[in-house]
Write a protein that holds these residues in place. Sequence first.
Motif, PDB file in Angstrom:
ATOM      1  N   GLY A 151       0.720  -1.201  -0.066  1.00  0.00           N
ATOM      2  CA  GLY A 151      -0.033  -0.005  -0.052  1.00  0.00           C
ATOM      3  C   GLY A 151       0.867   1.336  -0.042  1.00  0.00           C
ATOM      4  N   SER A 152       0.379   2.339  -0.495  1.00  0.00           N
ATOM      5  CA  SER A 152       0.891   3.809  -0.661  1.00  0.00           C
ATOM      6  C   SER A 152       1.116   4.200   0.628  1.00  0.00           C
ATOM      7  CB  SER A 152       0.325   4.630  -1.510  1.00  0.00           C
ATOM      8  OG  SER A 152       0.849   5.866  -1.486  1.00  0.00           O
ATOM      9  N   LEU A 153       2.166   4.817   0.882  1.00  0.00           N
ATOM     10  CA  LEU A 153       2.662   5.648   2.394  1.00  0.00           C
ATOM     11  C   LEU A 153       2.457   6.949   2.152  1.00  0.00           C
ATOM     12  CD1 LEU A 153       5.632   3.725   3.405  1.00  0.00           C
ATOM     13  CD2 LEU A 153       3.799   3.803   4.340  1.00  0.00           C
ATOM     14  N   ARG A 154       1.903   7.483   0.836  1.00  0.00           N
ATOM     15  CA  ARG A 154       1.559   9.018   0.535  1.00  0.00           C
ATOM     16  C   ARG A 154       1.121   9.820   1.859  1.00  0.00           C
ATOM     17  NH1 ARG A 154      -2.700  11.069  -3.812  1.00  0.00           N
ATOM     18  NH2 ARG A 154      -2.126  13.523  -3.426  1.00  0.00           N
ATOM     19  N   TYR A 155       0.307   9.433   2.385  1.00  0.00           N
ATOM     20  CA  TYR A 155      -0.355  10.426   3.531  1.00  0.00           C
ATOM     21  C   TYR A 155       0.353  10.033   4.854  1.00  0.00           C
ATOM     22  CZ  TYR A 155      -3.993  11.379   0.262  1.00  0.00           C
ATOM     23  OH  TYR A 155      -4.476  11.675  -0.902  1.00  0.00           O
ATOM     24  N   ALA A 156       1.032   9.147   4.867  1.00  0.00           N
ATOM     25  CA  ALA A 156       1.781   8.957   6.298  1.00  0.00           C
ATOM     26  C   ALA A 156       2.678   9.998   6.984  1.00  0.00           C
ATOM     27  CB  ALA A 156       2.677   7.512   6.114  1.00  0.00           C
ATOM     28  N   GLN A 157       3.339  10.692   6.029  1.00  0.00           N
ATOM     29  CA  GLN A 157       4.146  11.947   6.740  1.00  0.00           C
ATOM     30  C   GLN A 157       3.240  13.144   6.941  1.00  0.00           C
ATOM     31  OE1 GLN A 157       7.476  13.191   4.265  1.00  0.00           O
ATOM     32  NE2 GLN A 157       7.964  14.519   6.045  1.00  0.00           N
ATOM     33  N   GLU A 158       2.100  13.290   6.126  1.00  0.00           N
ATOM     34  CA  GLU A 158       1.281  14.408   6.079  1.00  0.00           C
ATOM     35  C   GLU A 158       0.507  14.484   7.317  1.00  0.00           C
ATOM     36  OE1 GLU A 158      -2.202  16.582   3.569  1.00  0.00           O
ATOM     37  OE2 GLU A 158      -0.962  14.871   2.451  1.00  0.00           O
ATOM     38  N   MET A 159       0.106  13.014   7.611  1.00  0.00           N
ATOM     39  CA  MET A 159      -0.778  12.695   8.713  1.00  0.00           C
ATOM     40  C   MET A 159      -0.042  12.538  10.112  1.00  0.00           C
ATOM     41  SD  MET A 159      -4.164  12.939   7.528  1.00  0.00           S
ATOM     42  CE  MET A 159      -4.875  12.365   8.830  1.00  0.00           C
ATOM     43  N   ASN A 160       1.199  12.333  10.034  1.00  0.00           N
ATOM     44  CA  ASN A 160       1.998  12.150  10.975  1.00  0.00           C
ATOM     45  C   ASN A 160       1.477  11.032  11.877  1.00  0.00           C
ATOM     46  OD1 ASN A 160       4.323  12.645  12.741  1.00  0.00           O
ATOM     47  ND2 ASN A 160       3.084  13.573  14.213  1.00  0.00           N
ATOM     48  N   VAL A 161       1.296   9.842  10.862  1.00  0.00           N
ATOM     49  CA  VAL A 161       1.033   8.518  11.179  1.00  0.00           C
ATOM     50  C   VAL A 161       2.016   7.536  10.636  1.00  0.00           C
ATOM     51  CG1 VAL A 161      -0.911   6.864  11.351  1.00  0.00           C
ATOM     52  CG2 VAL A 161      -1.535   9.416  11.471  1.00  0.00           C
ATOM     53  N   PRO A 162       3.107   7.362  11.167  1.00  0.00           N
ATOM     54  CA  PRO A 162       4.078   6.091  10.808  1.00  0.00           C
ATOM     55  C   PRO A 162       3.408   4.792  10.292  1.00  0.00           C
ATOM     56  CG  PRO A 162       5.034   7.157  12.685  1.00  0.00           C
ATOM     57  CD  PRO A 162       3.662   7.590  12.709  1.00  0.00           C
ATOM     58  N   GLY A 163       3.377   4.578   9.164  1.00  0.00           N
ATOM     59  CA  GLY A 163       2.944   3.427   8.562  1.00  0.00           C
ATOM     60  C   GLY A 163       1.713   3.316   7.978  1.00  0.00           C
ATOM     61  N   LEU A 164       1.175   4.376   7.987  1.00  0.00           N
ATOM     62  CA  LEU A 164      -0.233   4.625   7.315  1.00  0.00           C
ATOM     63  C   LEU A 164      -0.126   4.473   5.940  1.00  0.00           C
ATOM     64  CD1 LEU A 164      -3.374   5.438   7.823  1.00  0.00           C
ATOM     65  CD2 LEU A 164      -2.687   7.625   7.293  1.00  0.00           C
ATOM     66  N   ARG A 165      -1.005   3.534   5.485  1.00  0.00           N
ATOM     67  CA  ARG A 165      -1.041   3.095   3.989  1.00  0.00           C
ATOM     68  C   ARG A 165      -2.465   3.093   3.715  1.00  0.00           C
ATOM     69  NH1 ARG A 165       3.844   0.670   2.341  1.00  0.00           N
ATOM     70  NH2 ARG A 165       5.064   0.048   3.920  1.00  0.00           N
ATOM     71  N   PHE A 166      -2.508   3.119   2.242  1.00  0.00           N
ATOM     72  CA  PHE A 166      -3.850   2.925   1.504  1.00  0.00           C
ATOM     73  C   PHE A 166      -3.563   2.014   0.201  1.00  0.00           C
ATOM     74  CE2 PHE A 166      -2.202   6.760  -0.734  1.00  0.00           C
ATOM     75  CZ  PHE A 166      -2.745   6.437  -2.156  1.00  0.00           C
ATOM     76  N   TRP A 167      -4.745   1.488   0.221  1.00  0.00           N
ATOM     77  CA  TRP A 167      -4.924   0.496  -1.262  1.00  0.00           C
ATOM     78  C   TRP A 167      -6.309   0.917  -1.722  1.00  0.00           C
ATOM     79  CZ3 TRP A 167      -1.436  -2.269  -3.559  1.00  0.00           C
ATOM     80  CH2 TRP A 167      -1.989  -3.098  -4.609  1.00  0.00           C
ATOM     81  N   PRO A 168      -6.069   1.272  -3.032  1.00  0.00           N
ATOM     82  CA  PRO A 168      -7.275   1.542  -3.819  1.00  0.00           C
ATOM     83  C   PRO A 168      -7.973   0.400  -4.235  1.00  0.00           C
ATOM     84  CG  PRO A 168      -5.516   1.604  -5.441  1.00  0.00           C
ATOM     85  CD  PRO A 168      -4.893   1.286  -3.954  1.00  0.00           C
ATOM     86  N   LEU A 169      -9.319   0.570  -4.328  1.00  0.00           N
ATOM     87  CA  LEU A 169     -10.476  -0.430  -4.464  1.00  0.00           C
ATOM     88  C   LEU A 169     -10.237  -0.641  -6.139  1.00  0.00           C
ATOM     89  CD1 LEU A 169     -13.634  -0.105  -2.632  1.00  0.00           C
ATOM     90  CD2 LEU A 169     -11.348  -1.331  -1.983  1.00  0.00           C
ATOM     91  N   THR A 170     -10.503  -1.589  -6.584  1.00  0.00           N
ATOM     92  CA  THR A 170     -10.507  -1.869  -8.133  1.00  0.00           C
ATOM     93  C   THR A 170     -11.882  -1.541  -8.714  1.00  0.00           C
ATOM     94  OG1 THR A 170      -9.089  -3.711  -7.986  1.00  0.00           O
ATOM     95  CG2 THR A 170     -10.479  -3.700 -10.021  1.00  0.00           C
ATOM     96  N   ARG A 171     -11.971  -0.763  -9.702  1.00  0.00           N
ATOM     97  CA  ARG A 171     -13.342  -0.337 -10.246  1.00  0.00           C
ATOM     98  C   ARG A 171     -14.045   0.678  -9.500  1.00  0.00           C
ATOM     99  NH1 ARG A 171     -13.013  -5.555 -11.947  1.00  0.00           N
ATOM    100  NH2 ARG A 171     -14.856  -6.203 -10.597  1.00  0.00           N
ATOM    101  N   TYR A 172     -13.610   1.138  -8.275  1.00  0.00           N
ATOM    102  CA  TYR A 172     -14.271   2.192  -7.350  1.00  0.00           C
ATOM    103  C   TYR A 172     -13.211   3.182  -6.948  1.00  0.00           C
ATOM    104  CZ  TYR A 172     -18.107  -1.071  -7.491  1.00  0.00           C
ATOM    105  OH  TYR A 172     -19.269  -1.953  -7.649  1.00  0.00           O
TER     106      TYR A 172
END
Length: 97
Positions: free
Chosen positions: A38-59
């Motif tokens: 998963g992407s760490l794109r928001y981890a630093q901005e949110m100051n949450v180490p290890g925060l990741r996200f994964w996009p849903l397919t077709r949504y």
Amino acid sequence: MDEIIAHYLGENAESAALGFIDALEQAYVHIGRHAGTGSLRYAQEMNVPGLRFWPLTRYPHLVFYVERADHIDVWRVLHGKRDIPTWMQEPSDKVGP
């Protein structure tokens, strides 16, 4: 997630609601097997180490999560066009409507 499903059902889009549930289940399986992808794109901005996200397919939704030693904490499922930092706050911390 309930709000997303209710939205699709409110639009008489039962197949979209069922597709969303299926896409969400597939994302959970992927995250469970490959949490580090998963992407760490928001981890630093949110100051949450290890925060990741994964996009849903077709949504246009993203699953936000943090990998722990023995489990994965799913924090939110949000539409990708939302103001992510604002929507990631706890509901009691939100300002405005």
